[in-house]
Each structure stands twice: as C-alpha cells, then as structure tokens.
Design an enzyme around this catalytic site. Sequence first.
Site, PDB file in Angstrom:
ATOM      1  N   CYS A 197      -4.634   5.204   4.455  1.00  0.00           N
ATOM      2  CA  CYS A 197      -6.004   4.942   4.917  1.00  0.00           C
ATOM      3  C   CYS A 197      -6.968   6.128   4.776  1.00  0.00           C
ATOM      4  O   CYS A 197      -8.076   5.942   4.272  1.00  0.00           O
ATOM      5  CB  CYS A 197      -6.010   4.460   6.358  1.00  0.00           C
TER       6      CYS A 197
ATOM      7  N   ARG B 173       7.721   8.445   5.988  1.00  0.00           N
ATOM      8  CA  ARG B 173       7.733   8.505   7.452  1.00  0.00           C
ATOM      9  C   ARG B 173       9.095   8.985   7.913  1.00  0.00           C
ATOM     10  O   ARG B 173      10.117   8.624   7.341  1.00  0.00           O
ATOM     11  CB  ARG B 173       7.424   7.133   8.050  1.00  0.00           C
TER      12      ARG B 173
ATOM     13  N   LYS C 131      -4.902  -7.690  15.589  1.00  0.00           N
ATOM     14  CA  LYS C 131      -4.228  -7.881  14.305  1.00  0.00           C
ATOM     15  C   LYS C 131      -3.475  -9.195  14.290  1.00  0.00           C
ATOM     16  O   LYS C 131      -3.224  -9.783  15.347  1.00  0.00           O
ATOM     17  CB  LYS C 131      -3.230  -6.752  14.055  1.00  0.00           C
TER      18      LYS C 131
ATOM     19  N   HIS D  73      -7.570  -1.839   1.970  1.00  0.00           N
ATOM     20  CA  HIS D  73      -8.553  -1.676   3.036  1.00  0.00           C
ATOM     21  C   HIS D  73      -9.809  -2.421   2.655  1.00  0.00           C
ATOM     22  O   HIS D  73     -10.251  -2.340   1.507  1.00  0.00           O
ATOM     23  CB  HIS D  73      -8.836  -0.191   3.286  1.00  0.00           C
TER      24      HIS D  73
ATOM     25  N   HIS E  63      -7.247  -3.017   7.700  1.00  0.00           N
ATOM     26  CA  HIS E  63      -6.072  -2.624   6.911  1.00  0.00           C
ATOM     27  C   HIS E  63      -5.268  -3.892   6.692  1.00  0.00           C
ATOM     28  O   HIS E  63      -5.130  -4.693   7.611  1.00  0.00           O
ATOM     29  CB  HIS E  63      -5.118  -1.697   7.667  1.00  0.00           C
TER      30      HIS E  63
ATOM     31  N   GLN F  84       3.796   0.948   0.219  1.00  0.00           N
ATOM     32  CA  GLN F  84       3.106  -0.143   0.902  1.00  0.00           C
ATOM     33  C   GLN F  84       2.237  -0.892  -0.094  1.00  0.00           C
ATOM     34  O   GLN F  84       1.610  -0.277  -0.951  1.00  0.00           O
ATOM     35  CB  GLN F  84       2.179   0.415   1.981  1.00  0.00           C
TER      36      GLN F  84
ATOM     37  N   ASP G 268      -0.756  -1.916   0.077  1.00  0.00           N
ATOM     38  CA  ASP G 268      -1.817  -1.634   1.033  1.00  0.00           C
ATOM     39  C   ASP G 268      -3.179  -2.064   0.497  1.00  0.00           C
ATOM     40  O   ASP G 268      -3.382  -2.121  -0.715  1.00  0.00           O
ATOM     41  CB  ASP G 268      -1.836  -0.109   1.241  1.00  0.00           C
TER      42      ASP G 268
HETATM   43 ZN   LIG Z   1      -4.634   1.558   6.439  1.00  0.00          ZN
END
Ligand SMILES: [Zn+2]
Length: 571
Positions: A271, A300, A402, A322, A448, A318, A320
Amino acid sequence: MRHSAAHVMAAAVCKLYPDVKLDIGPSTEDGFYYDFDMAHRLSPEDFPAIDAAIKALIKAGLPFERREVTRDEAAALLAGQPYKLERLADIPAGEAVTLYTCGGFTDLCRGPHVATTAEIGAVKLMAVAGSYYRGDENNPMLQRLYGMADVSQEALDAALTRIEEAKRRDHRKLGKELELFSICEEVGPGLAHWHPKGARIRVAIEDFWRREHFRAGYEMVFSPHVGRAKLWETSGHLGFYRESMFPCMNVTEGEGSHAAVEQYFVKPMNCPFHIQIYKTRRYSYRDLPLRWAELGTVYRYEKEGVRHGLLRVRGFTQDDAHIFCTPEQIEDEVRATVTFALRILRRFGFTDITAYLSTRPEKAVGLPERWEQATRSLESALKAEAIAYQVDEGGGAFYGPKIDLKIKDALGRPWQLGTIQFDFNLPERFNLSYIGEDGKEHQPYMVHRALLGSLERFFGILIEHYAGAFPVWLAPEQVRVLPITAGQLEYARGIERRLREEDVRVTVDADNEKLGAKIRKAQLEKVPYMLVVGGRDAEAGVVSVRSRADGDQGAMTLEAFMEQVKAALTE
Ligand SMILES: [Zn+2]
Ligand SMILES: [Zn+2]
C-alpha cells in the site's frame, strides 16, 4: 459425545492395563484423545483389543453418572493417580469438583456428558504418539491415544474417507510428487520455490489475472521490495505492525563526512508504495477512480509454529490492488469489485462462496458518515450478488469496514481468500487529496483488495482442490506425445512443434520404454491429454487421443484435436 468417547476409551484402557496412570482426555475437531502413562508401550497392534473393549462398553448402554464431591473425597477416590491429583489441585478454590462415573470407571471431569454410552455412535482408534505431560519436555512423556467418534458408523466412515482424501490431496505431498514447489532449510522456512511445473501454473494464473484486470479497468503498477523507515513510520506499520515485519537493514548512504546510516525495511504490504505513486501528481475528481493492481511480493515474519507448506509462508505474492475514488463513486466501485472478485474465484471452480462483513469497532478512525456509506455499499453489493453473508458487528479493523470472501473446496473445507477493505487511515496519514467539482481539496476513499489472497497460499489450496489434476487451462503440461517406438520420434517432434506454435504446453516422452509404462507415467503426472502415435498414425498423419477426462478418443487429425483442446480450455 466425542469427549464421552474419550472416557469410554480410558475405561477400556483401564480394563486392559490396570497399572495405567491417567491424565486428561479432551475432544478434538472430529475426535478425541487421552493421555496415559503406563509400562506397556501402546502400538497399533493393541488397537483391536481396545476397540473391542470400547464397542462392548458402547453396546452395554452404560449411564454417565455425575457426582459433586469435596476435594478430600475426590483426592481419596483418585489416590494412586498422580496426574489426576495434580489436575485436581489446579481446580480453583470455590469451584465445584465433579466426577463422572461410567461402567465402573470414574474420572475427574467438568462434563457435560451424554446420558449413556449408547449415544456414542461409533469409535475408531487412530494413532498413538508421545506427548509430554502438560506439554513440557521436562515432564514425563505420556502416551497419547487418538480416536475418532461420530454419531453412527456411516458418519464415522464418511469422516474417515474425508481424512484419507485430504491426506491424498495434501499439497505438500502432491507438490513434491508433481514437482510443483519446494521449501528448503538452506534458504529458510516459509520461503517457497516454484519449480518449472508450478511456475507454468503460476504464469497461467497471472496471465488470466492480468488480462481480467485490464478488462475491468485496472492499471498495473510495480513497486520496490524495500523502503526507508520513514515511509513505514508514516504508514503506521512501524507502530502497529512491526512484530510481523522482518527486522531492519542498516544501510550507509552518502560518503565521507556526509555518510549516514539509513534504516530500510522489506515490505510487508504494498500500500505505501501505491500511495507514493498517487502522490506524484495532483488529481481532479475527473481522474478518479484509479484502480492500481500489482502482484506484489511481500515478506512477513510468521512465527515458526504456524507455518504449513504453502498455506502459511513468510514470503508471498499478494494479488493486490488499491482503488482511489470519490464518495460519489464508491457504491459503484464496491459493487464492481465484488462482481469482479466472484468472477475471478468462479474461474477456479469455486462456486460455493460466502462473505463476512466486518463493521465499525468501538475505537476507529474516519468520519462516521464515511463508515456508514462504506458499510452500506459493501452490504448492498453482497445483496445485489445474492451472496450469503454474516455480519461481524464491530469486528472491523480500526481503519475501515471490510468483507472477506470464503470459498469451499472440493472436500467442502472452507478457505478465506479475498478481502475488500476500506481504509480511512492511510489517506489521512499520507495526506491524500483530489480536487473536487467545487474546486476544493477532498480526501479520496481508499480501498485495498486482494481476490486470491496470496498466490502461494492460493496455489496450495488449488492443488488440494483439484487433487493435482489441474483443468486444461492451468495444467503445467497439457499434452504429452507418446511415440510407440523410436520410429515415430520424428513424427512426434513435428506434432510437438505444431502444438507449441498454438501455445499448447506439450512435451514428447522419448524414453525407450513400453507404451504401457509411458501411459502410466503420464497418468500419474495427471497430464490431461496423451497423444499416442504409432507407425500407422504417422503414415495417416493422425494422432490417437487419450483424454484424462473422457478416456480413449480414437484417432483424429491434429486440427480436430486442437478443436477439443480449445473447447477444454474454456472449462
Ligand atoms: Zn493495501
Ligand atoms: Zn469428561
């Protein structure tokens, strides 16, 4: 019921081994265990005798009798049972001490229990393993006997079949057998390597993913793997997320008297980088929405104990994205995102999809009106798609509501995959804005979202879902050409070339083996199509097709076969 089965098993063991010292016997997800200490070392050879004793106790329909006693009475009854006496001492003062007796066997137990042993449908002993008393390696090693129990023999058989099937599909086992991926000690725990066959599947997933994203109006971005401490301070990760990050790297920057040590962190999330791209220019409301996607690899720090093949790793990619948009756009954006997520998941054969909506917790950032609008838009998108959902009231993160999307795999096991998460925190922290219709600065909504979660975990789930027999569009090797003798090798190579030109993933089995052995090998490797070519096939310019799904298809031209493959690619 399962805990009652543990009592019955303990009663059976006491009957067969009178010297046994008992610890405790809780129930587990689909079974139970009991920890014993005794001179005889239990082995599966002992199971039939114990099973028979359990069956006899169940058949007798013996009642479970509950009795409240004083500590002294309990201690007297449990004399000679050192572990039980210690467990008795653990019961806090003032709490009632209860005993359950069944068929002459009395156990210190809080209960509850079934009325009689007849309610225990069926039991099967599964395994025995060493287990330290209270899980402490300085304590004596006890023998933990595992069993399964269910309401009926049929239900137990079904559960046993499911367990066998899950073992057969275990992605760690299949990953090795099919040469898809590996994780090795030399590199480090939780760090996966995608082997050529696994990588073929990953590329197929990524190609599909990128194409669908471009079609849905997303743009791709790429971002670095490390960033300075300042970035992670601004984003709040160093404040709230540091435990899950790999420790910092100290990097000397500048020279001579200007040299200074800068701290860098490897990214746990993408992000802040996407936000930095946003911040390189000014946006008007007409530029929004922005949908930026990245297959972003993050790291992580997962604790040792929680890692499990690909399902819990330390480095993962990910899928991912945004979304930055105006309040006016948010309902449409969320709706489109949910629709898009469902389309992506369904492509992988996941049709049983449910959702969890997590709403505003007590401590939260962001304007209440925005929370309301965001939550409403999530809920109405789920309703519009007729997706069954549960609401976790107050269960959201402090920075936004979410939805989590859960699928059920071929064995009916639930997996959480996608997440669509609002964020009222980062736009504030990074001071994001756009110029509205009124000519003034406004804060954009930020969402996200990841649809597959991480490619590594998703791959682990896919392997188990398909039991390694990937559909044609994902199969690492779609077609294998099997020349019957070396005489057809050249013809086979020609077919390989022609199929490769059509982007078919194809190989030739040129080994000097009998056809039967080649076919078995291709079957074990779960190749969707085998093209057997003998002397007559070569002369006639055809191939004999054996499909994994439909068996022997007979001889056909390569063009006719390609039609079949093209049809199968859409399945
Ligand atoms: Zn994010
Ligand atoms: Zn009990």
